[in-house]
Write a protein that holds these residues in place. Sequence first.
Motif, PDB file in Angstrom:
ATOM      1  N   GLY A 390       0.804  -1.288  -0.118  1.00 22.29           N
ATOM      2  CA  GLY A 390       0.025   0.066   0.073  1.00 22.29           C
ATOM      3  C   GLY A 390       0.752   1.142  -0.001  1.00 22.29           C
ATOM      4  O   GLY A 390       0.435   2.377   0.130  1.00 22.29           O
ATOM      5  N   THR A 391       2.138   1.074   0.001  1.00 19.62           N
ATOM      6  CA  THR A 391       2.955   2.196   0.069  1.00 19.62           C
ATOM      7  C   THR A 391       2.964   3.078   1.205  1.00 19.62           C
ATOM      8  O   THR A 391       2.991   4.488   0.968  1.00 19.62           O
ATOM      9  N   VAL A 392       2.558   2.620   2.446  1.00 16.07           N
ATOM     10  CA  VAL A 392       2.129   3.426   3.592  1.00 16.07           C
ATOM     11  C   VAL A 392       3.465   3.651   4.350  1.00 16.07           C
ATOM     12  O   VAL A 392       3.519   4.840   4.643  1.00 16.07           O
ATOM     13  N   GLY A 393       4.331   2.636   4.720  1.00 19.44           N
ATOM     14  CA  GLY A 393       5.575   3.054   5.518  1.00 19.44           C
ATOM     15  C   GLY A 393       5.667   2.946   6.838  1.00 19.44           C
ATOM     16  O   GLY A 393       6.318   3.156   7.889  1.00 19.44           O
ATOM     17  N   LEU A 394       4.438   2.461   7.444  1.00 21.04           N
ATOM     18  CA  LEU A 394       4.252   2.150   8.843  1.00 21.04           C
ATOM     19  C   LEU A 394       4.727   0.877   9.104  1.00 21.04           C
ATOM     20  O   LEU A 394       4.722  -0.190   8.107  1.00 21.04           O
ATOM     21  N   SER A 395       5.203   0.404  10.506  1.00 26.44           N
ATOM     22  CA  SER A 395       5.847  -0.755  10.614  1.00 26.44           C
ATOM     23  C   SER A 395       5.640  -1.107  12.133  1.00 26.44           C
ATOM     24  O   SER A 395       5.533  -0.190  12.904  1.00 26.44           O
ATOM     25  N   MET A 396       5.734  -2.134  12.553  1.00 27.75           N
ATOM     26  CA  MET A 396       5.557  -2.564  13.719  1.00 27.75           C
ATOM     27  C   MET A 396       7.065  -2.920  14.369  1.00 27.75           C
ATOM     28  O   MET A 396       7.153  -3.455  15.185  1.00 27.75           O
ATOM     29  N   GLY A 397       7.940  -2.489  13.688  1.00 26.27           N
ATOM     30  CA  GLY A 397       9.237  -2.428  14.129  1.00 26.27           C
ATOM     31  C   GLY A 397      10.165  -3.422  13.521  1.00 26.27           C
ATOM     32  O   GLY A 397      11.313  -3.712  14.213  1.00 26.27           O
ATOM     33  N   ILE A 398       9.793  -4.324  12.493  1.00 22.05           N
ATOM     34  CA  ILE A 398      10.531  -5.286  11.919  1.00 22.05           C
ATOM     35  C   ILE A 398      11.265  -5.084  10.831  1.00 22.05           C
ATOM     36  O   ILE A 398      12.032  -5.830  10.295  1.00 22.05           O
ATOM     37  N   THR A 399      11.353  -3.719  10.038  1.00 23.59           N
ATOM     38  CA  THR A 399      11.919  -3.570   8.840  1.00 23.59           C
ATOM     39  C   THR A 399      13.510  -3.719   8.938  1.00 23.59           C
ATOM     40  O   THR A 399      14.166  -4.599   7.864  1.00 23.59           O
ATOM     41  N   GLY A 400      14.172  -3.130   9.857  1.00 24.80           N
ATOM     42  CA  GLY A 400      15.511  -3.567  10.166  1.00 24.80           C
ATOM     43  C   GLY A 400      16.008  -4.608  10.243  1.00 24.80           C
ATOM     44  O   GLY A 400      16.954  -4.890   9.991  1.00 24.80           O
ATOM     45  N   SER A 401      15.216  -5.605  10.834  1.00 27.78           N
ATOM     46  CA  SER A 401      15.726  -6.791  11.054  1.00 27.78           C
ATOM     47  C   SER A 401      15.107  -8.009   9.832  1.00 27.78           C
ATOM     48  O   SER A 401      15.598  -9.202  10.374  1.00 27.78           O
ATOM     49  N   LEU A 402      14.684  -7.573   8.923  1.00 28.75           N
ATOM     50  CA  LEU A 402      14.335  -8.445   7.904  1.00 28.75           C
ATOM     51  C   LEU A 402      15.472  -9.218   7.420  1.00 28.75           C
ATOM     52  O   LEU A 402      16.582  -8.694   7.118  1.00 28.75           O
ATOM     53  N   THR A 403      15.388 -10.453   6.881  1.00 27.49           N
ATOM     54  CA  THR A 403      16.468 -10.808   6.340  1.00 27.49           C
ATOM     55  C   THR A 403      16.628 -10.514   4.817  1.00 27.49           C
ATOM     56  O   THR A 403      15.823  -9.747   4.457  1.00 27.49           O
ATOM     57  N   MET A 404      17.666 -10.777   4.012  1.00 27.94           N
ATOM     58  CA  MET A 404      18.012 -10.355   2.846  1.00 27.94           C
ATOM     59  C   MET A 404      16.826 -10.726   1.668  1.00 27.94           C
ATOM     60  O   MET A 404      15.972  -9.969   0.991  1.00 27.94           O
ATOM     61  N   PHE A 405      16.200 -11.972   1.958  1.00 33.01           N
ATOM     62  CA  PHE A 405      15.182 -12.416   1.044  1.00 33.01           C
ATOM     63  C   PHE A 405      13.927 -11.629   1.487  1.00 33.01           C
ATOM     64  O   PHE A 405      13.169 -11.245   0.824  1.00 33.01           O
ATOM     65  N   GLY A 406      13.622 -11.398   2.632  1.00 35.53           N
ATOM     66  CA  GLY A 406      12.627 -10.785   3.241  1.00 35.53           C
ATOM     67  C   GLY A 406      12.618  -9.096   2.575  1.00 35.53           C
ATOM     68  O   GLY A 406      11.547  -8.421   2.209  1.00 35.53           O
ATOM     69  N   LYS A 407      13.878  -8.681   2.476  1.00 34.51           N
ATOM     70  CA  LYS A 407      13.956  -7.143   2.088  1.00 34.51           C
ATOM     71  C   LYS A 407      13.787  -7.314   0.514  1.00 34.51           C
ATOM     72  O   LYS A 407      12.866  -6.215  -0.049  1.00 34.51           O
TER      73      LYS A 407
END
Length: 445
Positions: A390-407
């Motif tokens: 949705g190109t929102v940008g809100l997060s529950m704080g997990i963006t920085g800890s995503l794996t490379m595949f997740g990113k």
Amino acid sequence: MKTFLRKYNRFLLTQSPQRNLVYGFFMYNLIGFLLLCLPFARKSDLSIIDALFASTSAISTTGLLTLSMSDDFTFFGQLVIMLLFQIGGIGYMTFTTYILLNTSRRASQWRERILSAAFSIPDTLKLRPFLKSVIIYTVLFEIIGTIFFFIGFADEDWGFWERLWNSLFHSVSAFCTAGFSLFNSGFTDYVSDGWINFTISFLAIAGSLGFIVFTDFWLKLTKKGHRVSFTSKLIMSGFLILLTAGTTTLYFAEPEIISLDGAPRFYAAFFQSMSAMTTVGFNTIDFGGFILPTAMVTILLMYIGASPSGTSGGLKITTFVATVAYLRSKLKNSVEVMFFNRQIPDERVSVAVSTFIFYFMLSFAGIFLLTFSETISLEMISFEVLSALGTVGLSMGITGSLTMFGKIVIICLMFIGRLGVLTFGLAISKTYIDNGHVIEEDIAV
């Protein structure tokens, strides 16, 4: 280089408008990525995947980041990101086509087709005045926003130029519903600041309701006999209903918001609902602490989004309304799809239902893929995926800890979300929708 550009332009002329949008955004994304990889764009080491993540998040006006804007990017890097989400917010062909229209009698049919695909312009609006309103609308509101932020930041311990840069950056970010902030904690320190809450909300709503609504109501005020389009009526009514419902739910159900007293409690409930629905992506409350029911309400608002032809992402209100109207018509065994006592054209209903289905499929695919690579709850994964698509940008704080595949998955979702899921679907097919014919009651989806 000239030979390459000539061949590339010839190649673009043979492609559908939707594919042109894909190639255009991809090229800007690539340029942004290369600029962010320059040594003077960053303060610390930056991996290739993080640079690509930042560039894609900016061009898609999402705002999800695996790094810190203030700690990891220099002024040049911050400027590149701001230019990317400015381009992403109003469309990469808008300025060039506007200049062309002011130096010649008309844009080429090729450009008109691409802009029609990008903006979903209803037949009641003409290209030249519409583009002019886009430019004026954008510049006007971003200047007003900069002034408002400059006033709101008066108590901060900054020099004049730092205060001006923070004001300009956040004004453009808010209007383009990009959600990028130069503050590591976002706007959580301003939860009780009515002026900052108002400024962000004013810009985000103006940007997300967007160019169709603004042009429509401006013409209503300045041109005698102009009739407000069916699209604008749907957008305004749907937006007000959903925003009121979201604010009320968060005000009475979310413990983090209930713990606040007086006006800040309303500010927080309204701001979080507004942020999710306009897809601006700023927050004054930590979403990581939301209980499941209010997190689901936020996910729903992110899923629906706001207006087509604005700067917001999401499914879009008109698509959601047309799909619900279609469902209601089938339950009533009615041939015509009606809303507000108006018939929605069959072509638009088909587009809306197709978009709804494809959006759901992509959401499910993103959630499914992240469950393989990430060891976090389904709630947090769903929130991140819907925020990216949705190109929102809100997060529950997990963006920085995503794996490379997740990113990589999130990068793909952000890119598709900015293009629009149906545009992406049509781009990978061999056809595109031709909006050249006249429809009596047209809506954008």
